[in-house]
Structure formats: C-alpha cells, structure tokens
Design an enzyme around this catalytic site. Structure first.
Site, PDB file in Angstrom:
ATOM      1  N   GLU A 106      -9.724  -1.839   5.381  1.00 32.45           N
ATOM      2  CA  GLU A 106     -10.468  -1.289   6.673  1.00 32.45           C
ATOM      3  C   GLU A 106     -11.410  -2.432   6.789  1.00 32.45           C
ATOM      4  O   GLU A 106     -11.985  -2.822   5.915  1.00 32.45           O
ATOM      5  CB  GLU A 106     -10.643  -0.083   6.594  1.00 32.45           C
ATOM      6  CG  GLU A 106      -9.807   1.045   6.467  1.00 32.45           C
ATOM      7  CD  GLU A 106      -8.940   1.256   7.645  1.00 32.45           C
ATOM      8  OE1 GLU A 106      -8.814   0.282   8.828  1.00 32.45           O
ATOM      9  OE2 GLU A 106      -8.311   2.317   7.965  1.00 32.45           O
ATOM     10  N   ASN A 148      -7.444  -2.419  14.359  1.00 27.53           N
ATOM     11  CA  ASN A 148      -8.813  -2.922  14.118  1.00 27.53           C
ATOM     12  C   ASN A 148      -8.918  -4.262  13.235  1.00 27.53           C
ATOM     13  O   ASN A 148      -9.918  -4.507  12.488  1.00 27.53           O
ATOM     14  CB  ASN A 148      -9.444  -1.701  13.435  1.00 27.53           C
ATOM     15  CG  ASN A 148      -9.123  -1.335  12.095  1.00 27.53           C
ATOM     16  OD1 ASN A 148      -8.111  -1.861  11.710  1.00 27.53           O
ATOM     17  ND2 ASN A 148      -9.427  -0.003  11.335  1.00 27.53           N
ATOM     18  N   ASP A 190       0.756  -1.314  -0.100  1.00 22.67           N
ATOM     19  CA  ASP A 190      -0.092  -0.203  -0.131  1.00 22.67           C
ATOM     20  C   ASP A 190       0.858   1.123  -0.031  1.00 22.67           C
ATOM     21  O   ASP A 190       1.976   1.035   0.110  1.00 22.67           O
ATOM     22  CB  ASP A 190      -0.815   0.179   1.254  1.00 22.67           C
ATOM     23  CG  ASP A 190      -0.536  -0.438   2.444  1.00 22.67           C
ATOM     24  OD1 ASP A 190       0.999  -0.232   2.544  1.00 22.67           O
ATOM     25  OD2 ASP A 190      -0.977  -0.722   3.557  1.00 22.67           O
TER      26      ASP A 190
HETATM   27  C1  GLP Z   1      -0.455   0.596   8.616  1.00 25.92           C
HETATM   28  C2  GLP Z   1      -0.082  -0.291   7.310  1.00 25.92           C
HETATM   29  C3  GLP Z   1      -0.267  -1.864   7.583  1.00 25.92           C
HETATM   30  C4  GLP Z   1       0.434  -2.190   8.770  1.00 25.92           C
HETATM   31  C5  GLP Z   1      -0.257  -1.396  10.137  1.00 25.92           C
HETATM   32  C6  GLP Z   1       0.208  -1.797  11.315  1.00 25.92           C
HETATM   33  O1  GLP Z   1      -1.689   0.676   8.817  1.00 25.92           O
HETATM   34  N1  GLP Z   1      -0.862  -0.102   6.004  1.00 25.92           N
HETATM   35  O2  GLP Z   1       0.262  -2.685   6.543  1.00 25.92           O
HETATM   36  O3  GLP Z   1       0.318  -3.572   9.012  1.00 25.92           O
HETATM   37  O4  GLP Z   1      -0.304   0.127   9.836  1.00 25.92           O
HETATM   38  O5  GLP Z   1       1.562  -0.649  11.863  1.00 25.92           O
HETATM   39  P1  GLP Z   1       2.438  -1.065  13.054  1.00 25.92           P
HETATM   40  O6  GLP Z   1       3.203  -2.218  12.456  1.00 25.92           O
HETATM   41  O7  GLP Z   1       3.278   0.370  12.912  1.00 25.92           O
HETATM   42  O8  GLP Z   1       1.634  -1.213  13.925  1.00 25.92           O
END
Ligand code: GLP
Length: 233
Positions: A137, A130, A64
C-alpha cells in the site's frame, strides 16, 4: 525511463500479447514465474488454460494472500489460482503465502527466504487504484521484503465486489515486498480500465515515490506495461 509501454486498445489483443510474452519466456528457458491475482488476470488465465503452454517443469510463486480467511474460502488467492490456472495448468510446485499460519510474521519471513532461494525469471503484476502492487500500500518502503500488511479502506472497498459485503473482506494480507518484486528479471504489468488511469500515469510520468508504490518500477531495467488506456487523452 525504462518502462516499455504497449498501448493495445482491443482487450483480446492485449491479452494475446500477454500470452505471447509468457510464451517467449518459456521458450527462452524461464522456469520460475511470479503470478498475480485480481480481475485483471482472469482473461489472461482463461487464455492460458485454453493454450497448449506447459508449466509442468516450472515453479510459481504468488505475490500475496489474505490473512484471516481459510485457503479453502472461494475468495482466497489460493482458491483463485487453483480455479483459474493450476487445476488446468499444473506447475511442478506452486507457492502462495499461507494466510492461515498461526504466526503470520514468521510465515512472511519464511516466504521471503523461499523467494531468496529462487530466481524469479518473470513477475506478472496488476495494479491497485491507489498504485499498490501486490498488497504494498502507499507508503511502503521500497526496501521492504515479504511482510504482513493492514489493507487500506480503499483496497478493501475495491475488493469488496468479490465478497458478500465489505465486512467480509479481510483486513490483513501477506505480500511480497517491493524489494522482493524488484528482484524479478522481467516484470509485466497489466493495467486495464479507466479506474487504473491515475496509477498508470504516475508510473509512466510521475516522480518515483513511496507514496505511489508502482512508481518503483521506474527503477527496474526490464518492465513491460500492457494497457488499453491511451494516456494522451
Ligand atoms: C489486489 C491484488 C493486486 C491486484 C489488485 C488489482 O489488491 N493484491 O495484486 O493487482 O487487486 O485487482 P484488479 O485486477 O481486480 O483490479
């Protein structure tokens, strides 16, 4: 239930295991890697940077990218990947969606076409509080392909720590869809820290539901989950 759960309390060992899984993939001839961003991946990429792994014959495709910030912005996922991995460990070709495209819908379609032209041997995943994966989402159809999403307030808040203020967190992103992710031959998900407990429990024990995107992984034949969370507690 086909998800293989590996509980490794000590974080250094957990990330060593992740490097081991990637090494096995390379040794078995994998050359197309789906990559992820987020704080969870920082220790992994640090270990890869320090390793002698060589990706120069491999292709990477990221899950993404934000819409509405320049690729040169330090918090764009392109910048994250360059700094954390690609500058030290270049791939033959590294793809991320272009969140600066004039027509982001068209960019999403082009990215999906690119994905369909490749076979993802491996997909690395983190998990949102979430239960989101990539930026899919809650409520996203399991049949979804790469698309433009409006980020939820919960996700924007969770990611605000990387920006000067919540107002600077982008409101949209381009993400691989659930169907795009599930096409990968092998998926490794890393969930670390108490904030991820509810989402992880849903993945391991919950019903498969589009309300918690990560539960889609129960339908995939080859998923390994690495976590420091003891779910019996
Ligand atoms: C973002 C990314 C996800 C990732 C998530 C969790 O939303 N798009 O790919 O898994 O964050 O991030 P973190 O590892 O910082 O908790």
């Amino acid at each position: 239930m086909v998800v293989k759960l590996e509980v490794i309390n000590e974080l250094d060992s957990l990330y060593n295991r992740a490097v081991e899984l990637i090494t096995e993939q390379l040794n078995n001839g994998a050359n197309t890697f789906g990559l992820a961003t987020g704080g969870t991946m920082l220790p992994l990429y640090e270990k890869i940077r320090q390793s002698d792994l060589d990706f120069s014959n491999c292709i990477s495709v990221n899950l993404d990218e934000y819409v509405g910030i320049a690729q040169s912005h330090p918090e764009s996922y392109r910048s994250f990947m360059n700094t954390q991995l690609f500058d030290a460990k270049p791939f033959k070709q590294s793809y991320l969606p272009n969140g600066e495209a004039n027509n982001v819908q068209e960019e999403a379609q082009n990215y999906e076409n690119l994905l369909k032209s490749l076979t993802l041997d491996f997909q690395l995943l983190g998990i949102g509080e979430n239960g989101h994966i990539g930026f899919n989402e809650p409520g996203t159809a399991f049949t979804s392909e790469t698309h433009v999403v409006k980020l939820t307030e919960s996700t924007r808040k969770a990611n605000a720590r990387f920006f000067d203020s919540i107002d600077e967190v982008p409101k949209e992103a381009i993400t691989m869809g659930i169907a795009s992710i599930l096409r990968a031959k092998c998926i490794v998900l890393i969930a670390v820290g108490e904030k991820k407990r509810a989402a992880l429990e849903a993945l391991v024990y919950g019903e498969v539901t589009e309300d918690i995107p990560v539960t889609c992984l129960q339908q995939h034949p080859n998923v390994i989950v690495l976590t420091d969370l003891d779910l019996s507690k």
